[in-house]
Design an enzyme around this catalytic site. Structure first.
Site, PDB file in Angstrom:
ATOM      1  N   ASP A   3      22.517  31.112  39.950  1.00 19.55           N
ATOM      2  CA  ASP A   3      21.816  29.794  39.503  1.00 19.55           C
ATOM      3  C   ASP A   3      20.616  29.362  40.893  1.00 19.55           C
ATOM      4  OD1 ASP A   3      23.725  29.842  37.617  1.00 19.55           O
ATOM      5  OD2 ASP A   3      24.029  27.130  37.719  1.00 19.55           O
ATOM      6  N   HIS A  29      17.384  27.972  33.595  1.00 21.26           N
ATOM      7  CA  HIS A  29      18.279  26.537  34.093  1.00 21.26           C
ATOM      8  C   HIS A  29      18.175  25.255  34.411  1.00 21.26           C
ATOM      9  CE1 HIS A  29      22.075  24.922  36.740  1.00 21.26           C
ATOM     10  NE2 HIS A  29      21.403  25.722  37.783  1.00 21.26           N
ATOM     11  N   TYR A  32      24.110  21.436  36.442  1.00 23.29           N
ATOM     12  CA  TYR A  32      25.928  20.490  37.470  1.00 23.29           C
ATOM     13  C   TYR A  32      26.500  21.269  36.159  1.00 23.29           C
ATOM     14  CZ  TYR A  32      22.396  17.877  40.269  1.00 23.29           C
ATOM     15  OH  TYR A  32      20.644  17.721  40.973  1.00 23.29           O
ATOM     16  N   HIS A  76      24.941  31.074  43.879  1.00 25.96           N
ATOM     17  CA  HIS A  76      23.385  30.338  43.839  1.00 25.96           C
ATOM     18  C   HIS A  76      22.986  31.878  44.162  1.00 25.96           C
ATOM     19  CE1 HIS A  76      25.742  26.915  43.102  1.00 25.96           C
ATOM     20  NE2 HIS A  76      24.179  26.990  42.418  1.00 25.96           N
TER      21      HIS A  76
END
Length: 466
Positions: free
Chosen positions: A273, A324, A365, A415
Site C-alpha cells: 500500500d 488506495h 485503514y 507498504h
C-alpha cells in the site's frame, strides 16, 4: 392563296401539336422510367440487406407515393414495433405535405437491421424522400432517421427493455456505472480536477428504458453528464459487463477475458500500500523480479502523479495494480462527492500513465461501509495478515509477522514506502518459497470476477459490506 396558307398553318399547328404531345409523352415515359428505377433500387437494397424478409406497403397521399418496408419476425409475422414507428412517421409526414396533387414524389420508409445475438435484433427506421427534378427524373432530397434505435426479440418482435437485456440486480447497476465512468475518462474530456463529477451520474439504469443501442460488441447508453446540456452516447464493451448481460442476448462472439488462476494449492498474495515511492518501490520491484514473484500494489493517485513511470513498471513486470484512494483519507468520514474525487482521480491518474484502470480497491485503514463501497464502485480488498511494518520499521519483525500469519489463501499487508519493508523482502520470499508457497496477485488468488460491494479478506473469507 389564302386557303393554301390556312391549310399550311393548320398542318404546321398539327405538326407542332404532335411534336408537343410526343415530347410530353417522352417526358412522361422518362419520368416513369426514373420512378421505376428508384423503386427497383430500393427494393434491391432491402432484399440485399434482409433477404426479402419484409412486406412492402404502397399508398399515395396528396400526389406523393409512400412506400414502406415492414420487417418480419422469425415467426414470419410483421414486426409490429417497427410498423408502428413507420406508421407514426407516415401520419406526421402526410399532415405536412399539403402539396398540389400534380406534385410528384416518393417517400420511402426503410429500416436498418443488425442482429446483436441469436435472439435479439436492433432496428433503426429511416425516411428517404425523392422529389421530381426537371421533367424526367427523381433525385434524393432528404434522408433521416425517424426513430431511436429499437431493440426487439428476434423470435417475437417484442420491444426489449434494458431490464430484459441485462440481469436485473444492484450489481448490474454498479458494474455499468463503473464501466461508464471509465469510458468517459478514456475520452480525455475530463481534467483531474473535474473527473470526480462523473460520480454524480445517477439513475444510469432504468429497467424499463428502451433508448439504448446494442451491437455485437457494445451496448450504447444515453448518459446525462452533470453540467452537459445534452445526454452523451457512451459505448460500453459487452465483454466488460458480460456477467450482467442476459445470456439469451449475449452475442456468442463476445469473448470474456479469463481471470488467471494459481497453479498450486498453496497460495499467498503479497500486497503493498501507499506507493509508489521513488525511493522504495524500485527496490521492492527489483527484489520481486529477482525471485520471479508477482504481487499487488494498491497505489495512491497523488503518488502516481508525483512518481511517474513506476505504476507502468509495476504493470509491465506482471504485477496487479489496485486503487488506495487519492491521498489516504478515511473514506467513511468523507462526503459522497469527496469519495468520488478520491476514486475517480486515482483511476484517471493510473489510466493516463498506463492505459489501464485498477479493478480493485483497498480503502485506507480498511474503513468502508455499504454506501461508501457502492460509491467506490470496485471490489474491496482487505487483508488477513497485517505486518504492521509502518509501526515497527524493523525488517526482521516484518518477516516474522509474515511467516507467522502465512496460510494458504492469505492476503499479506505491507507498504512499499518503508525501506525496512524493502529490506525484509528477500528473506521473506526465500523462506516462504522453502515452505512451498506460490505467490499470486489478487486476481490469481480468486480466479474469478470479484463483486462490487463485497470485501475480500482471504481466499475463503469474503462478505458483502454492511
Amino acid at each position: 392563296m389564302k386557303i393554301r396558307w390556312i391549310r399550311l398553318s393548320l398542318v404546321a399547328i398539327l405538326i407542332i401539336a404532335v411534336v408537343f404531345i410526343g415530347v410530353i409523352g417522352f417526358q412522361k415515359y422518362q419520368f416513369s422510367k426514373s420512378r421505376n428505377k428508384v423503386i427497383m433500387q430500393m427494393d434491391r437494397l432491402m432484399k440485399d440487406q434482409d433477404g426479402g424478409n419484409f412486406r412492402r406497403l404502397d399508398k399515395k397521399e396528396n400526389g406523393v407515393e409512400i412506400i414502406s418496408y415492414i420487417p418480419k419476425t422469425t415467426e414470419k409475422k410483421d414486426n409490429e414495433i417497427i410498423q408502428k414507428e413507420i406508421g407514426k412517421a407516415t401520419d406526421a409526414e402526410v399532415k405536412k405535405l399539403n402539396r398540389d396533387k400534380e406534385t410528384q414524389g416518393i417517400i420511402f420508409y426503410t429500416y436498418q437491421k443488425h442482429r446483436m445475438a441469436e435472439q435479439a435484433i436492433s432496428y433503426k427506421a429511416v425516411q428517404s424522400e425523392y422529389v421530381k427534378e426537371g421533367r424526367t427524373k427523381f433525385v434524393l432530397k432528404d434522408k433521416k432517421d425517424i426513430c431511436k434505435n429499437i431493440v426487439t426479440d428476434a423470435e417475437t418482435g417484442a420491444l426489449l427493455t434494458l431490464g430484459e437485456v441485462l440481469i436485473k440486480s444492484n450489481q448490474t447497476k454498479l458494474n455499468l456505472k463503473t464501466a461508464v465512468e471509465e469510458e468517459l475518462i478514456k475520452t480525455g474530456d475530463f481534467s483531474l480536477k473535474d473527473v470526480g463529477n462523473l460520480g454524480k451520474i445517477k439513475s444510469l439504469v432504468k429497467w424499463n428504458q428502451t433508448d439504448f443501442e446494442i451491437t455485437n460488441s457494445e451496448i450504447i447508453l444515453p448518459v446525462k453528464i452533470p453540467g452537459a446540456p445534452e445526454p452523451k452516447k457512451v459505448k460500453v464493451k459487452l465483454a466488460d459487463i458480460a456477467s450482467s448481460v442476459n445470456k439469451r442476448y449475449l452475442p456468442s462472439s463476445v469473448k470474456v477475458p479469463e481471470v488467471p488462476k494459481a497453479k498450486t494449492n498453496k497460495r499467498i498474495a503479497l500486497t503493498f500500500d501507499d506507493g509508489p515511492s521513488s525511493s522504495v518501490t524500485p527496490g521492492v520491484l527489483d527484489t520481486l523480479k529477482r525471485h520471479n514473484v508477482k504481487a499487488t500494489f494498491f497505489v495512491l493517485g497523488s503518488s502516481v502523479i508525483q512518481n511517474p513511470g513506476l505504476v507502468k513498471r509495476e504493470l509491465e513486470e506482471g504485477h496487479q495494480v489496485g486503487s488506495h484512494s487519492w491521498d489516504h483519507p478515511q473514506l467513511t468520514k468523507q462526503s459522497t462527492q469527496e469519495v468520488y474525487n478520491q476514486i475517480l482521480k486515482t483511476q484517471k491518474a493510473v489510466f493516463d500513465q498506463t492505459g489501464y484502470f485498477p479493478t480493485t480497491m483497498r480503502p485506507p485503514y480498511g474503513a468502508v461501509n455499504k454506501q461508501v463501497a457502492e460509491e467506490i464502485g470496485l471490489p474491496i480488498i482487505q487483508w488477513s495478515v497485517d505486518t504492521e511494518d509502518w509501526k515497527y520499521r524493523n525488517a526482521g519483525i516484518v518477516t516474522k509477522k509474515v511467516l507467522a500469519g502465512a496460510t494458504d489463501g492469505a492476503i499479506v499487508l505491507m507498504h512499499d514506502i518503508h525501506k525496512t519493508t524493502a529490506a525484509s523482502l528477500d528473506t521473506t520470499l526465500t523462506k516462504l518459497k522453502s515452505q512451498g508457497y506460490e505467490f499470486v496477485t489478487i486476481d490469481e488468488l480468486y480466479g474469478e470476477k470479484l463483486q462490487i460491494g463485497k470485501q475480500y479478506f482471504d481466499k475463503t473469507d469474503s462478505r458483502m459490506v454492511k
